[in-house]
Motif scaffolding. Structure first.
Motif, PDB file in Angstrom:
ATOM      1  N   TRP A  69       0.824  -1.211   0.000  1.00 47.65           N
ATOM      2  CA  TRP A  69       0.000   0.000   0.000  1.00 47.65           C
ATOM      3  C   TRP A  69       0.857   1.260   0.000  1.00 47.65           C
ATOM      4  O   TRP A  69       0.529   2.244  -0.650  1.00 47.65           O
ATOM      5  CB  TRP A  69      -0.928   0.001   1.211  1.00 47.65           C
ATOM      6  N   SER A  70       1.968   1.223   0.718  1.00 50.73           N
ATOM      7  CA  SER A  70       2.863   2.370   0.740  1.00 50.73           C
ATOM      8  C   SER A  70       3.431   2.639  -0.654  1.00 50.73           C
ATOM      9  O   SER A  70       3.529   3.798  -1.093  1.00 50.73           O
ATOM     10  CB  SER A  70       3.998   2.135   1.736  1.00 50.73           C
ATOM     11  N   SER A  71       3.774   1.584  -1.362  1.00 50.01           N
ATOM     12  CA  SER A  71       4.292   1.727  -2.719  1.00 50.01           C
ATOM     13  C   SER A  71       3.250   2.361  -3.628  1.00 50.01           C
ATOM     14  O   SER A  71       3.568   3.244  -4.443  1.00 50.01           O
ATOM     15  CB  SER A  71       4.705   0.356  -3.262  1.00 50.01           C
ATOM     16  N   TRP A  72       1.996   1.942  -3.490  1.00 52.18           N
ATOM     17  CA  TRP A  72       0.938   2.506  -4.328  1.00 52.18           C
ATOM     18  C   TRP A  72       0.705   3.979  -4.005  1.00 52.18           C
ATOM     19  O   TRP A  72       0.408   4.772  -4.884  1.00 52.18           O
ATOM     20  CB  TRP A  72      -0.351   1.717  -4.144  1.00 52.18           C
ATOM     21  N   ARG A  73       0.809   4.337  -2.724  1.00 55.09           N
ATOM     22  CA  ARG A  73       0.556   5.721  -2.340  1.00 55.09           C
ATOM     23  C   ARG A  73       1.687   6.663  -2.751  1.00 55.09           C
ATOM     24  O   ARG A  73       1.450   7.790  -3.164  1.00 55.09           O
ATOM     25  CB  ARG A  73       0.359   5.811  -0.817  1.00 55.09           C
ATOM     26  N   THR A  74       2.911   6.189  -2.597  1.00 56.10           N
ATOM     27  CA  THR A  74       4.065   7.067  -2.803  1.00 56.10           C
ATOM     28  C   THR A  74       4.692   6.945  -4.178  1.00 56.10           C
ATOM     29  O   THR A  74       5.424   7.847  -4.603  1.00 56.10           O
ATOM     30  CB  THR A  74       5.146   6.751  -1.753  1.00 56.10           C
ATOM     31  N   GLY A  75       4.438   5.819  -4.846  1.00 48.01           N
ATOM     32  CA  GLY A  75       5.103   5.579  -6.112  1.00 48.01           C
ATOM     33  C   GLY A  75       6.516   5.072  -5.963  1.00 48.01           C
ATOM     34  O   GLY A  75       7.236   4.871  -6.967  1.00 48.01           O
ATOM     35  N   GLU A  76       6.940   4.844  -4.715  1.00 48.76           N
ATOM     36  CA  GLU A  76       8.290   4.346  -4.484  1.00 48.76           C
ATOM     37  C   GLU A  76       8.384   2.866  -4.855  1.00 48.76           C
ATOM     38  O   GLU A  76       7.388   2.147  -4.892  1.00 48.76           O
ATOM     39  CB  GLU A  76       8.676   4.546  -3.011  1.00 48.76           C
ATOM     40  N   ARG A  77       9.590   2.431  -5.115  1.00 45.56           N
ATOM     41  CA  ARG A  77       9.842   1.059  -5.521  1.00 45.56           C
ATOM     42  C   ARG A  77       9.357   0.085  -4.450  1.00 45.56           C
ATOM     43  O   ARG A  77       9.574   0.298  -3.254  1.00 45.56           O
ATOM     44  CB  ARG A  77      11.337   0.857  -5.771  1.00 45.56           C
ATOM     45  N   LEU A  78       8.673  -0.972  -4.864  1.00 41.31           N
ATOM     46  CA  LEU A  78       8.214  -2.003  -3.938  1.00 41.31           C
ATOM     47  C   LEU A  78       9.353  -2.955  -3.649  1.00 41.31           C
ATOM     48  O   LEU A  78       9.860  -3.638  -4.548  1.00 41.31           O
ATOM     49  CB  LEU A  78       7.018  -2.757  -4.533  1.00 41.31           C
ATOM     50  N   GLU A  79       9.766  -3.002  -2.417  1.00 47.52           N
ATOM     51  CA  GLU A  79      10.862  -3.881  -2.029  1.00 47.52           C
ATOM     52  C   GLU A  79      10.539  -4.527  -0.687  1.00 47.52           C
ATOM     53  O   GLU A  79      10.945  -4.028   0.372  1.00 47.52           O
ATOM     54  CB  GLU A  79      12.176  -3.099  -1.926  1.00 47.52           C
ATOM     55  N   PHE A  80       9.782  -5.579  -0.745  1.00 44.48           N
ATOM     56  CA  PHE A  80       9.496  -6.342   0.478  1.00 44.48           C
ATOM     57  C   PHE A  80      10.046  -7.748   0.303  1.00 44.48           C
ATOM     58  O   PHE A  80       9.622  -8.486  -0.589  1.00 44.48           O
ATOM     59  CB  PHE A  80       7.992  -6.411   0.774  1.00 44.48           C
ATOM     60  N   GLU A  81      10.963  -8.125   1.143  1.00 38.47           N
ATOM     61  CA  GLU A  81      11.552  -9.458   1.099  1.00 38.47           C
ATOM     62  C   GLU A  81      11.521 -10.048   2.498  1.00 38.47           C
ATOM     63  O   GLU A  81      12.215  -9.581   3.401  1.00 38.47           O
ATOM     64  CB  GLU A  81      12.991  -9.401   0.562  1.00 38.47           C
ATOM     65  N   GLY A  82      10.673 -11.045   2.661  1.00 38.42           N
ATOM     66  CA  GLY A  82      10.552 -11.683   3.952  1.00 38.42           C
ATOM     67  C   GLY A  82      10.867 -13.160   3.877  1.00 38.42           C
ATOM     68  O   GLY A  82      11.304 -13.677   2.837  1.00 38.42           O
ATOM     69  N   MET A  93       6.445  -4.031  -9.187  1.00 42.31           N
ATOM     70  CA  MET A  93       5.220  -3.256  -9.295  1.00 42.31           C
ATOM     71  C   MET A  93       5.456  -2.102 -10.264  1.00 42.31           C
ATOM     72  O   MET A  93       6.198  -1.161  -9.961  1.00 42.31           O
ATOM     73  CB  MET A  93       4.779  -2.706  -7.921  1.00 42.31           C
ATOM     74  N   SER A  94       4.871  -2.193 -11.430  1.00 42.91           N
ATOM     75  CA  SER A  94       4.967  -1.112 -12.408  1.00 42.91           C
ATOM     76  C   SER A  94       3.702  -0.270 -12.347  1.00 42.91           C
ATOM     77  O   SER A  94       2.658  -0.731 -11.862  1.00 42.91           O
ATOM     78  CB  SER A  94       5.142  -1.680 -13.812  1.00 42.91           C
ATOM     79  N   PRO A  95       3.736   0.966 -12.825  1.00 45.80           N
ATOM     80  CA  PRO A  95       2.542   1.828 -12.783  1.00 45.80           C
ATOM     81  C   PRO A  95       1.321   1.205 -13.449  1.00 45.80           C
ATOM     82  O   PRO A  95       0.180   1.460 -13.027  1.00 45.80           O
ATOM     83  CB  PRO A  95       3.009   3.083 -13.520  1.00 45.80           C
ATOM     84  N   PHE A  96       1.546   0.370 -14.478  1.00 48.04           N
ATOM     85  CA  PHE A  96       0.420  -0.249 -15.176  1.00 48.04           C
ATOM     86  C   PHE A  96      -0.413  -1.112 -14.236  1.00 48.04           C
ATOM     87  O   PHE A  96      -1.636  -1.215 -14.387  1.00 48.04           O
ATOM     88  CB  PHE A  96       0.946  -1.086 -16.349  1.00 48.04           C
ATOM     89  N   TRP A  97       0.245  -1.763 -13.276  1.00 49.35           N
ATOM     90  CA  TRP A  97      -0.447  -2.698 -12.382  1.00 49.35           C
ATOM     91  C   TRP A  97      -0.906  -2.051 -11.076  1.00 49.35           C
ATOM     92  O   TRP A  97      -1.595  -2.678 -10.283  1.00 49.35           O
ATOM     93  CB  TRP A  97       0.459  -3.893 -12.068  1.00 49.35           C
ATOM     94  N   ALA A  98      -0.524  -0.827 -10.854  1.00 55.55           N
ATOM     95  CA  ALA A  98      -0.944  -0.150  -9.629  1.00 55.55           C
ATOM     96  C   ALA A  98      -2.399   0.292  -9.746  1.00 55.55           C
ATOM     97  O   ALA A  98      -2.827   0.759 -10.806  1.00 55.55           O
ATOM     98  CB  ALA A  98      -0.053   1.053  -9.360  1.00 55.55           C
ATOM     99  N   PRO A  99      -3.184   0.189  -8.691  1.00 59.69           N
ATOM    100  CA  PRO A  99      -4.592   0.591  -8.756  1.00 59.69           C
ATOM    101  C   PRO A  99      -4.750   2.104  -8.714  1.00 59.69           C
ATOM    102  O   PRO A  99      -3.784   2.850  -8.508  1.00 59.69           O
ATOM    103  CB  PRO A  99      -5.190  -0.058  -7.500  1.00 59.69           C
TER     104      PRO A  99
END
Length: 338
Positions: free
Chosen positions: A123-136, A144-150
């Motif tokens: 959700w933070s990535s969608w709000r800010t446009g920052e790169r999605l980097e979650f590795e758990g 996550m490219s802009p095309f796939w963001a809601p």
């Protein structure tokens, strides 16, 4: 104490109609469930049909999905409801996750904790446009490219976690915005197990009870006559016996000295002898879990049963009352201070 309702429906259109009636009656929230339909479709229908009542999922089975699929669904419902949405998640149990959903069951507490963190990262990535980097350890989301963001919006989406066992409760108190406790609980289990676990989780995060919302649904055996109450009590006993057959819930029975019932109830479910479940529980069993009486008596009985443990509650079977004015008076009584 806020008063909500839970939709246990298998028909999306009926769900929307009942949500409208709940809103008209003055209920605080409508919670959608996974009882034979997709909980997010039900939540979408509720959002579309109502204007002001809060809505949420109680619960969406997280471990049957991925953080990304849940992120999209929750984001869209929050959008269409204009921010009236709370995401309630639960792990379910191993048998359902593995055999019904064919998904991985590893370490559910660790999985659920990481699920919450992954959602917030997405959700933070969608709000800010920052790169999605979650590795758990369990989930990785790095694409996550802009095309796939809601479509963007700024609605906060609270995350509430369903929990029964002390480890899940503690984790929920540490990372979630709210905790949805199971209706299959009792004051002894709450005092001996649940609330000490909440305190440990809050302490880990440096938080207090003011930072988290606690919801405790209740079995309310209601009726305007003794016959109506007795009929509802039989239904409640059958449901309690069903829950009691779950091995993971044995500690809830141990808290009231009835742990030995669990293997007997489990054996009956495995043999398919569902009709006998209610026959093996003692007569006073229901009083540990449920309150019984007229609808007008429910606020007083609920406050006596729950004390000040809950921020909100709901009736497991809904309200057998068709008069909005009568319901409004009852619900207002729930909101009064003890």
């Amino acid at each position: 104490m806020r008063i909500d309702t839970t939709l246990i429906e298998k028909d999306l259109l009926v769900s929307g109609e009942r949500a409208v009636r709940a809103e008209e009656s003055g209920l605080d929230a409508v919670w959608c469930t996974e009882t034979g339909l997709d909980v997010f479709l039900q939540a979408y229908e509720v959002a579309r049909q109502t204007e002001s009542v809060h809505l949420g999922t109680a619960i969406a089975v997280a471990l049957a999905r991925t953080p990304m699929t849940v992120a999209y669904s929750a984001w869209n419902v929050a959008d269409v409801s204009d921010g009236r949405f709370t995401l309630g998640l639960g792990s379910q149990i191993k048998a359902h996750v593995e055999r019904r959903y064919s998904m991985q069951w590893d370490r559910p507490v660790s999985q659920m904790r990481e699920f919450v963190l992954a959602l917030r990262a997405i959700w933070s990535s969608w709000r800010t446009g920052e790169r999605l980097e979650f590795e758990g350890e369990h989930y990785t989301h790095t694409l996550m490219s802009p095309f796939w963001a809601p479509r963007p919006h700024e609605h906060h989406i609270p995350i509430h976690l369903a929990a029964v066992g002390p480890k899940m409760v503690e984790m929920a108190a540490e990372v979630a915005d709210g905790i949805i406790l199971h209706a299959f609980t009792n004051p002894s289990y709450l005092d001996e197990v649940t609330f000490p676990a909440i305190e440990r989780g809050l302490a880990k995060a440096g938080r207090t009870f003011d930072d988290i919302e606690i919801s405790i649904p209740m079995f309310m055996a209601m009726g305007d006559t003794e016959e109506e109450v007795a009929k509802r009590q039989r239904e409640v006993i059958a449901q309690l016996a069903f829950y009691g057959s779950t091995p993971a819930y044995r500690p809830v029975l141990d808290a009231i000295g009835h742990g030995d019932l669990q293997p007997e109830l489990t054996a009956l479910t495995k043999s398919g002898d569902w009709d006998r479940l209610a026959e093996v529980v003692p007569a006073d069993f229901i009083d540990n879990f449920a309150i019984s009486g007229s609808p007008e008596e429910m606020p007083t009985l609920a406050r006596k049963h729950l004390g000040k443990r809950a921020d909100r509650t709901s009736s497991y079977y809904g309200w057998p009352v068709g008069d909005p004015d009568r319901l409004g008076a009852i619900f207002e009584d729930f909101r009064q201070e003890n």
